[in-house]
Each structure stands twice: as structure tokens, then as C-alpha cells.
Design an enzyme around this catalytic site. Structure first.
Site, PDB file in Angstrom:
ATOM      1  N   HIS A  85      40.324  97.733 -36.455  1.00 42.09           N
ATOM      2  CA  HIS A  85      41.514  97.386 -37.224  1.00 42.09           C
ATOM      3  C   HIS A  85      42.191  98.625 -37.819  1.00 42.09           C
ATOM      4  CE1 HIS A  85      40.436  92.850 -37.817  1.00 42.09           C
ATOM      5  NE2 HIS A  85      40.985  93.110 -36.639  1.00 42.09           N
TER       6      HIS A  85
ATOM      7  N   HIS B 197      35.055  99.287 -37.051  1.00 41.61           N
ATOM      8  CA  HIS B 197      35.763  98.410 -36.118  1.00 41.61           C
ATOM      9  C   HIS B 197      37.195  98.883 -35.964  1.00 41.61           C
ATOM     10  CE1 HIS B 197      36.756  96.639 -40.016  1.00 41.61           C
ATOM     11  NE2 HIS B 197      37.708  95.915 -39.465  1.00 41.61           N
TER      12      HIS B 197
ATOM     13  N   HIS C 278      33.878  89.214 -37.512  1.00 43.40           N
ATOM     14  CA  HIS C 278      35.219  89.609 -37.951  1.00 43.40           C
ATOM     15  C   HIS C 278      36.005  90.134 -36.743  1.00 43.40           C
ATOM     16  CE1 HIS C 278      38.335  91.158 -40.576  1.00 43.40           C
ATOM     17  NE2 HIS C 278      38.158  92.386 -40.098  1.00 43.40           N
TER      18      HIS C 278
ATOM     19  N   HIS D 276      36.489  96.611 -48.830  1.00 48.22           N
ATOM     20  CA  HIS D 276      37.616  96.060 -49.577  1.00 48.22           C
ATOM     21  C   HIS D 276      37.186  95.602 -50.971  1.00 48.22           C
ATOM     22  CE1 HIS D 276      40.681  95.863 -46.375  1.00 48.22           C
ATOM     23  NE2 HIS D 276      39.662  95.635 -45.561  1.00 48.22           N
TER      24      HIS D 276
ATOM     25  N   ASP E  75      34.090  95.214 -42.742  1.00 50.02           N
ATOM     26  CA  ASP E  75      34.610  93.900 -43.111  1.00 50.02           C
ATOM     27  C   ASP E  75      33.685  92.763 -42.677  1.00 50.02           C
ATOM     28  OD1 ASP E  75      36.768  95.272 -44.068  1.00 50.02           O
ATOM     29  OD2 ASP E  75      38.220  94.487 -42.622  1.00 50.02           O
TER      30      ASP E  75
ATOM     31  N   ASP F 212      43.715  99.309 -40.562  1.00 51.07           N
ATOM     32  CA  ASP F 212      43.444  99.749 -41.939  1.00 51.07           C
ATOM     33  C   ASP F 212      42.081 100.417 -42.066  1.00 51.07           C
ATOM     34  OD1 ASP F 212      42.218  97.201 -41.540  1.00 51.07           O
ATOM     35  OD2 ASP F 212      42.089  96.882 -43.701  1.00 51.07           O
ATOM     36  N   HIS F 213      41.380 100.573 -40.928  1.00 49.23           N
ATOM     37  CA  HIS F 213      40.111 101.301 -40.903  1.00 49.23           C
ATOM     38  C   HIS F 213      40.171 102.538 -39.998  1.00 49.23           C
ATOM     39  CE1 HIS F 213      37.643  98.082 -42.911  1.00 49.23           C
ATOM     40  NE2 HIS F 213      38.762  97.450 -42.615  1.00 49.23           N
TER      41      HIS F 213
END
Length: 255
Positions: A57, A55, A111, A169, A131, A59-60
Site C-alpha cells: 500500500h 506490504h 489485509h 497506524h 496493518d 501509505d507504506h
């Protein structure tokens, strides 16, 4: 033989690295940061050939520009223009071969709306779920609805029980603290807490989990359980599995 190695990033992310023992080419999943990936590859003498993205985001996806510039890998992910660098956009039901294994794409909105998961059958089956599904928990609903997320988790829970769950995570201990409140009479949750506390004290990941284990300890996969419904009933509607999920998710958001 396919091996999966966690590369820690930021405070609690895992970038998963997939490697065949007969090749120096590897795949990484959700590289939010390029630096630890480059360090690992250089140390081990490996080359990045493929990146899987679940996805959009940051942090990915944040490591993509540097990894693309350095290694020019094949980048596979959801059809979302917010992700710069996707070579191959995939959606529900698509199949792709990575590291010698055939992967299926599952759309799992909740999410985020673009969220996908990558599943490969085999011994054992592997699930890279970003996530969406965590050990003992699930992702916050930043874009999707409780109905969407409940349907997504129900779909993932239908995969084989021996499927190894590679979430993105290290949230397991905090999720288990909530699980102790949401499923207070479940001895499997208590046992999981003890096991995971020991793992973290030794600086070991609590992942991967397995789907069979998650069905025993994850309250978000246990919305039909009488004990979970009773615990959640003081926080909202528990008249259906979907309503119980929505109540649990709202409760967890403020837990």
C-alpha cells in the site's frame, strides 16, 4: 541497545525508526512519506541504511523513491512486483539481521495478500506488523479472506506475551470504541480506553502495545470468549472462532 522511535506521517501513520545507540545508521519500517524521515535523519545526524516494508500500500511505500535516491538503503520486503525498489524479497520463515538483531519473517495475509510481519526475539521481543494487527483491532480485508486473516492473527498471538507490538497506524481509540461494543463486560477494555484517551490528550502515541495486553483487549484475538461471541451473535454466525472473526470484521467495517 536498540531503540524504536515513531515518526508521524500523514494523519495517523507511524513510520518506525530503529537505532542502535552505538551507530548513526538506522532502519525505518514502512516509509509512506520520505519528507518526515529525511527531516528526522538530518536533524539527528543519522544515515538510513535499511528499510523494511510490510506490504504494497502507498501509505507504506510512497517514500521509497526519494529515500533510495538520497541514501541508497538496503530495502527488504515481500516479493511483490508492485513494490518498486525492493532489493531483498523475503517470505515466510526467512531470517535477516537488522540493527544487530535477528529478525524472522512471518507471512500474515488478510489485509493484503503480500503482507508480512517482522519479529525479533530478545528483551523485549519486537513485532513490526504493519496493518495486520492493530491495538484493539486488525486491518480491513482488502485482498484476503476472513479465514486468512484469522489464521494470521492466531499466528501472531502465539508469539510471547511480552512482545511489543508496533502497528503502523494510530487507530487505537476508534478500535477501542468498537471493542466496548464487541466485548462490553471486559474491564480491561474500559481501562485501556481511559489510558489511551489520556495519552492522546497529551499527544502521545498509544503504541507500542504488547501481545499480552492485546489478548485482553482486542476482540479480534478473543473470538473464543463467550462475551465476545454473545455480543457478535446478533450480527452474524458465531458457531466457531473463525466464523466469529468474520462476523466481527464485517461488523467493524460498518461500525
Amino acid at each position: 541497545m536498540l531503540s524504536v522511535t515513531p515518526i508521524p506521517a500523514f494523519g495517523d501513520n507511524y513510520i518506525w525508526l530503529l537505532r542502535q545507540d552505538t551507530s548513526t545508521e538506522v532502519c525505518v519500517v514502512d516509509p509512506g512519506d520520505a519528507a518526515p524521515v529525511i527531516e528526522f535523519l538530518e536533524r539527528e545526524g543519522l544515515t538510513l541504511s535499511t528499510v523494511l516494508i510490510t506490504h504494497h500500500h502507498q501509505d507504506h511505500t510512497g517514500g521509497l523513491p526519494d529515500l533510495i535516491q538520497r541514501y541508497a538503503p538496503r530495502v527488504i520486503g515481500p516479493a511483490n512486483p508492485r513494490i518498486d525498489g525492493i532489493d531483498e524479497a523475503v517470505g515466510d520463515g526467512d531470517e535477516l539481521r537488522v540493527m544487530g538483531r535477528l529478525f524472522e519473517v512471518h507471512e500474515v495475509p488478510g489485509h493484503t495478500l503480500d503482507h508480512i510481519a517482522f519479529f525479533t526475539a530478545g528483551i523485549p521481543p519486537l513485532l513490526f506488523c504493519g496493518d495486520s494487527l492493530f491495538s484493539a483491532g486488525c486491518g480491513r480485508l482488502f485482498e484476503g479472506t476472513p479465514k486468512q486473516m484469522h489464521a494470521s492473527l492466531t499466528r501472531l498471538a502465539a508469539l510471547p506475551d511480552d512482545t511489543l507490538v508496533f502497528a503502523a497506524h494510530e487507530y487505537t481509540l476508534s478500535n477501542l470504541r468498537f471493542a466496548l461494543a464487541a466485548d462490553p463486560h471486559n474491564p480491561d477494555v474500559t481501562q485501556a480506553m481511559e489510558e489511551c484517551q489520556r495519552a492522546r490528550e497529551l499527544d502521545r502515541p498509544t503504541l507500542p502495545s504488547s501481545l499480552g495486553r492485546e489478548k485482553r483487549i482486542n476482540p479480534f484475538l478473543r473470538c473464543a470468549d463467550a462475551g465476545v461471541r454473545q455480543a457478535a451473535s446478533s450480527h452474524g454466525d458465531t458457531d466457531s472462532d473463525q466464523a466469529t472473526f468474520a462476523t466481527l470484521r464485517a461488523w467493524k467495517d460498518h461500525f
